[in-house]
Design a protein around this motif. Structure first.
Motif, PDB file in Angstrom:
ATOM      1  N   TYR A  98     -31.445 -20.394  -9.031  1.00  0.00           N
ATOM      2  CA  TYR A  98     -32.386 -21.506  -9.217  1.00  0.00           C
ATOM      3  C   TYR A  98     -32.145 -22.553  -8.152  1.00  0.00           C
TER       4      TYR A  98
ATOM      5  N   THR B 114     -36.406 -10.605  -3.982  1.00  0.00           N
ATOM      6  CA  THR B 114     -35.402 -11.529  -4.525  1.00  0.00           C
ATOM      7  C   THR B 114     -35.126 -11.162  -5.977  1.00  0.00           C
ATOM      8  N   SER B 115     -33.846 -11.277  -6.335  1.00  0.00           N
ATOM      9  CA  SER B 115     -33.445 -10.882  -7.697  1.00  0.00           C
ATOM     10  C   SER B 115     -33.858 -11.912  -8.731  1.00  0.00           C
TER      11      SER B 115
ATOM     12  N   ASN C 244     -40.851  -5.718  -4.989  1.00  0.00           N
ATOM     13  CA  ASN C 244     -39.400  -5.554  -5.003  1.00  0.00           C
ATOM     14  C   ASN C 244     -39.068  -4.068  -5.111  1.00  0.00           C
TER      15      ASN C 244
ATOM     16  N   TYR D 160     -19.455 -17.403   7.751  1.00  0.00           N
ATOM     17  CA  TYR D 160     -20.797 -17.621   8.320  1.00  0.00           C
ATOM     18  C   TYR D 160     -20.893 -17.182   9.777  1.00  0.00           C
TER      19      TYR D 160
ATOM     20  N   ARG E 130     -21.798 -13.615   9.470  1.00  0.00           N
ATOM     21  CA  ARG E 130     -23.192 -13.417   9.053  1.00  0.00           C
ATOM     22  C   ARG E 130     -24.155 -13.831  10.156  1.00  0.00           C
TER      23      ARG E 130
ATOM     24  N   GLY F 212     -24.640 -25.743  -5.934  1.00  0.00           N
ATOM     25  CA  GLY F 212     -24.340 -27.112  -6.348  1.00  0.00           C
ATOM     26  C   GLY F 212     -24.981 -28.122  -5.414  1.00  0.00           C
ATOM     27  N   GLU F 213     -25.562 -27.659  -4.281  1.00  0.00           N
ATOM     28  CA  GLU F 213     -26.243 -28.594  -3.364  1.00  0.00           C
ATOM     29  C   GLU F 213     -27.752 -28.460  -3.554  1.00  0.00           C
TER      30      GLU F 213
ATOM     31  N   ALA G 214     -33.195 -11.846   0.024  1.00  0.00           N
ATOM     32  CA  ALA G 214     -32.415 -10.939   0.882  1.00  0.00           C
ATOM     33  C   ALA G 214     -33.032  -9.547   1.001  1.00  0.00           C
TER      34      ALA G 214
ATOM     35  N   HIS H 109     -32.710 -22.720   1.757  1.00  0.00           N
ATOM     36  CA  HIS H 109     -31.242 -22.658   1.647  1.00  0.00           C
ATOM     37  C   HIS H 109     -30.581 -22.864   3.004  1.00  0.00           C
TER      38      HIS H 109
ATOM     39  N   PHE I  96     -27.092  -9.730  -1.694  1.00  0.00           N
ATOM     40  CA  PHE I  96     -25.971 -10.394  -2.367  1.00  0.00           C
ATOM     41  C   PHE I  96     -25.514  -9.664  -3.603  1.00  0.00           C
ATOM     42  N   ARG I  97     -26.515  -9.184  -4.346  1.00  0.00           N
ATOM     43  CA  ARG I  97     -26.185  -8.703  -5.699  1.00  0.00           C
ATOM     44  C   ARG I  97     -26.451  -7.214  -5.896  1.00  0.00           C
TER      45      ARG I  97
ATOM     46  N   VAL J 281     -27.398 -24.475   2.499  1.00  0.00           N
ATOM     47  CA  VAL J 281     -27.364 -25.114   1.179  1.00  0.00           C
ATOM     48  C   VAL J 281     -26.465 -24.274   0.281  1.00  0.00           C
TER      49      VAL J 281
HETATM   50  C1  BV8 Z   1     -29.096 -26.567  -7.271  1.00  0.00           C
HETATM   51  C2  BV8 Z   1     -26.472 -19.927   0.674  1.00  0.00           C
HETATM   52  C3  BV8 Z   1     -29.555 -28.700  -8.170  1.00  0.00           C
HETATM   53  C4  BV8 Z   1     -26.542 -19.339   1.990  1.00  0.00           C
HETATM   54  C5  BV8 Z   1     -27.453 -19.638  -1.448  1.00  0.00           C
HETATM   55  C6  BV8 Z   1     -23.860 -23.637 -12.926  1.00  0.00           C
HETATM   56  C7  BV8 Z   1     -23.101 -24.440 -12.065  1.00  0.00           C
HETATM   57  C8  BV8 Z   1     -23.617 -24.927 -10.861  1.00  0.00           C
HETATM   58  C9  BV8 Z   1     -24.889 -24.584 -10.489  1.00  0.00           C
HETATM   59  C10 BV8 Z   1     -25.622 -23.774 -11.340  1.00  0.00           C
HETATM   60  C11 BV8 Z   1     -25.133 -23.306 -12.546  1.00  0.00           C
HETATM   61  N1  BV8 Z   1     -26.098 -22.528 -13.130  1.00  0.00           N
HETATM   62  C12 BV8 Z   1     -27.163 -22.495 -12.339  1.00  0.00           C
HETATM   63  C13 BV8 Z   1     -26.888 -23.258 -11.263  1.00  0.00           C
HETATM   64  C14 BV8 Z   1     -27.759 -23.517 -10.189  1.00  0.00           C
HETATM   65  C15 BV8 Z   1     -27.356 -22.601  -9.044  1.00  0.00           C
HETATM   66  C16 BV8 Z   1     -27.670 -21.182  -9.435  1.00  0.00           C
HETATM   67  O1  BV8 Z   1     -28.825 -20.837  -9.555  1.00  0.00           O
HETATM   68  N2  BV8 Z   1     -26.632 -20.361  -9.642  1.00  0.00           N
HETATM   69  C17 BV8 Z   1     -26.892 -18.994 -10.027  1.00  0.00           C
HETATM   70  C18 BV8 Z   1     -25.839 -18.087  -9.388  1.00  0.00           C
HETATM   71  C19 BV8 Z   1     -26.856 -18.911 -11.554  1.00  0.00           C
HETATM   72  N3  BV8 Z   1     -28.183 -23.030  -7.955  1.00  0.00           N
HETATM   73  C20 BV8 Z   1     -27.740 -23.969  -7.115  1.00  0.00           C
HETATM   74  O2  BV8 Z   1     -26.615 -24.424  -7.102  1.00  0.00           O
HETATM   75  C21 BV8 Z   1     -28.778 -24.471  -6.141  1.00  0.00           C
HETATM   76  N4  BV8 Z   1     -28.790 -25.896  -6.168  1.00  0.00           N
HETATM   77  O3  BV8 Z   1     -29.307 -26.039  -8.339  1.00  0.00           O
HETATM   78  O4  BV8 Z   1     -29.126 -27.936  -7.064  1.00  0.00           O
HETATM   79  C22 BV8 Z   1     -31.003 -28.988  -7.997  1.00  0.00           C
HETATM   80  C23 BV8 Z   1     -31.946 -28.013  -8.272  1.00  0.00           C
HETATM   81  C24 BV8 Z   1     -33.284 -28.309  -8.130  1.00  0.00           C
HETATM   82  C25 BV8 Z   1     -33.665 -29.553  -7.688  1.00  0.00           C
HETATM   83  C26 BV8 Z   1     -32.692 -30.503  -7.404  1.00  0.00           C
HETATM   84  C27 BV8 Z   1     -31.358 -30.231  -7.550  1.00  0.00           C
HETATM   85  C28 BV8 Z   1     -28.461 -24.030  -4.730  1.00  0.00           C
HETATM   86  C29 BV8 Z   1     -28.709 -22.541  -4.620  1.00  0.00           C
HETATM   87  C30 BV8 Z   1     -28.555 -22.130  -3.172  1.00  0.00           C
HETATM   88  C31 BV8 Z   1     -27.239 -21.471  -3.003  1.00  0.00           C
HETATM   89  N5  BV8 Z   1     -27.166 -20.875  -1.687  1.00  0.00           N
HETATM   90  N6  BV8 Z   1     -27.277 -19.174  -0.263  1.00  0.00           N
HETATM   91  C32 BV8 Z   1     -26.022 -17.987   1.997  1.00  0.00           C
HETATM   92  O5  BV8 Z   1     -24.794 -17.832   1.982  1.00  0.00           O
HETATM   93  O6  BV8 Z   1     -26.881 -17.121   2.070  1.00  0.00           O
HETATM   94  S1  BV8 Z   1     -28.087 -18.635  -2.661  1.00  0.00           S
HETATM   95  C33 BV8 Z   1     -28.068 -17.002  -2.185  1.00  0.00           C
HETATM   96  O7  BV8 Z   1     -28.756 -16.295  -3.234  1.00  0.00           O
HETATM   97  C34 BV8 Z   1     -28.851 -16.656  -0.949  1.00  0.00           C
HETATM   98  O8  BV8 Z   1     -29.479 -17.753  -0.362  1.00  0.00           O
HETATM   99  C35 BV8 Z   1     -29.901 -15.680  -1.467  1.00  0.00           C
HETATM  100  O9  BV8 Z   1     -31.050 -15.679  -0.748  1.00  0.00           O
HETATM  101  C36 BV8 Z   1     -30.083 -16.225  -2.800  1.00  0.00           C
HETATM  102  C37 BV8 Z   1     -30.849 -15.422  -3.781  1.00  0.00           C
HETATM  103  O10 BV8 Z   1     -30.427 -14.093  -3.701  1.00  0.00           O
HETATM  104  P1  BV8 Z   1     -31.546 -13.011  -3.310  1.00  0.00           P
HETATM  105  O11 BV8 Z   1     -32.133 -13.418  -2.005  1.00  0.00           O
HETATM  106  O12 BV8 Z   1     -32.455 -12.813  -4.448  1.00  0.00           O
HETATM  107  O13 BV8 Z   1     -30.662 -11.742  -3.044  1.00  0.00           O
HETATM  108  P2  BV8 Z   1     -30.064 -10.769  -4.153  1.00  0.00           P
HETATM  109  O14 BV8 Z   1     -29.018  -9.938  -3.489  1.00  0.00           O
HETATM  110  O15 BV8 Z   1     -29.716 -11.561  -5.373  1.00  0.00           O
HETATM  111  O16 BV8 Z   1     -31.294  -9.819  -4.541  1.00  0.00           O
HETATM  112  C38 BV8 Z   1     -31.803  -8.930  -3.555  1.00  0.00           C
HETATM  113  C39 BV8 Z   1     -33.130  -8.433  -4.105  1.00  0.00           C
HETATM  114  O17 BV8 Z   1     -33.749  -7.650  -3.097  1.00  0.00           O
HETATM  115  C40 BV8 Z   1     -32.980  -7.542  -5.324  1.00  0.00           C
HETATM  116  O18 BV8 Z   1     -33.961  -7.894  -6.282  1.00  0.00           O
HETATM  117  C41 BV8 Z   1     -33.249  -6.136  -4.786  1.00  0.00           C
HETATM  118  O19 BV8 Z   1     -33.881  -5.310  -5.747  1.00  0.00           O
HETATM  119  C42 BV8 Z   1     -34.195  -6.424  -3.673  1.00  0.00           C
HETATM  120  N7  BV8 Z   1     -34.174  -5.442  -2.584  1.00  0.00           N
HETATM  121  C43 BV8 Z   1     -33.084  -4.836  -2.044  1.00  0.00           C
HETATM  122  N8  BV8 Z   1     -33.488  -4.019  -1.049  1.00  0.00           N
HETATM  123  C44 BV8 Z   1     -34.830  -4.128  -0.952  1.00  0.00           C
HETATM  124  C45 BV8 Z   1     -35.276  -5.031  -1.932  1.00  0.00           C
HETATM  125  N9  BV8 Z   1     -36.566  -5.336  -2.103  1.00  0.00           N
HETATM  126  C46 BV8 Z   1     -37.454  -4.729  -1.280  1.00  0.00           C
HETATM  127  N10 BV8 Z   1     -37.100  -3.874  -0.311  1.00  0.00           N
HETATM  128  C47 BV8 Z   1     -35.807  -3.540  -0.117  1.00  0.00           C
HETATM  129  N11 BV8 Z   1     -35.480  -2.662   0.846  1.00  0.00           N
END
Ligand code: BV8
Length: 229
Positions: A178, A173-174, A198, A53, A56, A149-150, A10, A106, A21-22, A146
């Motif tokens: 995963y 990305t933060s 970042n 959505y 968004r 959990g998907e 993001a 995703h 997001f975060r 995605v």
């Molecule tokens: C999976 C949907 C199995 C669309 C998204 C417990 C229970 C269930 C699941 C889990 C669990 N523990 C872990 C998991 C897995 C889970 C997970 O990781 N959860 C996390 C919260 C702990 N993951 C899943 O469920 C995934 N699926 O695991 O399936 C599997 C796995 C592998 C192989 C087979 C099967 C599915 C994950 C996808 C979920 N969908 N999005 C939407 O609504 O957008 S995730 C969501 O977070 C977005 O897609 C987003 O892109 C993504 C990551 O966030 P970031 O992009 O990093 O954004 P964030 O805000 O976090 O960070 C922004 C960053 O930008 C920061 O670092 C900041 O410093 C930086 N920034 C800000 N401004 C700037 C900048 N950098 C540069 N310049 C700037 N100006």
């Protein structure tokens, strides 16, 4: 160097006005992730999820690519080797900046999916949860996104590309979600050079050979200019 894999999050779209997001007042501070970004949330209240959505999608369609998106498209055009962008983002700003080799692991706001028959079609600007699927007519239309959990899309192709890369770059990305957050581990284990770009270094800077700190619209064009020499 012949093959570069770029993972974006993001942060690369932040300066196009699309929220992250975060970060402070990020999306997940205003919405309960479990209600709008999980299959259970969708089953419980499809109208709420479509509203989330639809808002968004409108923001993304009304936003413009920024200098970071443009620089990555320039890299793909002018770099002598291959450039693959794996994005966690669901906006289409990479494509609108001119990038062609993009994997939306995703999903994408521009895509619609039938939860009944699996049919996919271009999403209208506003999706209606009561609308029937164009193929099977079931009222089961969802954004082609995605959710937690998907299983993310094209994981095999992504992992293959990371293993075969000469350079893995993680931009905006933060590293909290995963399996995307684990790609740098794969690269590291395969001896691939790793770079993080970042605004703030993420919790695991030790995993990256190099970290460039700063806003993407400044750091990414500078890095691309360095690569293109
Ligand atoms: C999976 C949907 C199995 C669309 C998204 C417990 C229970 C269930 C699941 C889990 C669990 N523990 C872990 C998991 C897995 C889970 C997970 O990781 N959860 C996390 C919260 C702990 N993951 C899943 O469920 C995934 N699926 O695991 O399936 C599997 C796995 C592998 C192989 C087979 C099967 C599915 C994950 C996808 C979920 N969908 N999005 C939407 O609504 O957008 S995730 C969501 O977070 C977005 O897609 C987003 O892109 C993504 C990551 O966030 P970031 O992009 O990093 O954004 P964030 O805000 O976090 O960070 C922004 C960053 O930008 C920061 O670092 C900041 O410093 C930086 N920034 C800000 N401004 C700037 C900048 N950098 C540069 N310049 C700037 N100006």
């Amino acid at each position: 160097m012949q093959r570069i894999v770029v993972l974006t999050g993001a942060g690369v779209s932040a300066e196009s006005g699309l929220g992250t997001f975060r970060d402070k007042d990020g999306l997940w501070t205003r919405y309960d992730l479990s209600k709008v970004a999980t299959p259970e949330g969708f089953a419980a209240d499809p109208a709420l999820v479509h509203d989330f959505y639809n808002a968004r999608r409108a923001n993304a369609l009304d936003a413009a690519p920024n200098a970071a998106h443009d620089a990555l498209a320039r890299l793909e055009r002018e770099f002598s080797g291959d450039v693959l962008i794996v994005t966690q983002n669901v906006d289409d700003l990479h494509e609108r900046a001119g990038s062609g080799n993009v994997i939306h692991m995703h999903g994408a706001l521009t895509g619609a999916l039938c939860a009944g028959c699996g049919h996919r079609w271009p999403a209208p600007r506003v999706m209606d949860h009561k609308a029937g699927c164009p193929a099977c007519t079931a009222p089961a239309t969802r954004p082609d996104i995605v959710w937690f959990g998907e299983v993310p899309y094209q994981m095999d192709k992504i992992q293959e590309a990371v293993f075969a890369a000469d350079l893995f770059v993680s931009i905006g990305t933060s590293g909290e979600v995963y399996p995307a957050a684990g790609f740098v581990d794969l690269a590291d284990a395969a001896g691939v050079e790793t770079l993080e770009i970042n605004l703030e270094p993420t919790p695991r800077p030790d995993l990256f050979d190099r970290v460039i700190k700063g806003p993407a619209t400044q750091t990414v064009p500078a890095w691309v200019a360095e690569i293109l020499g």
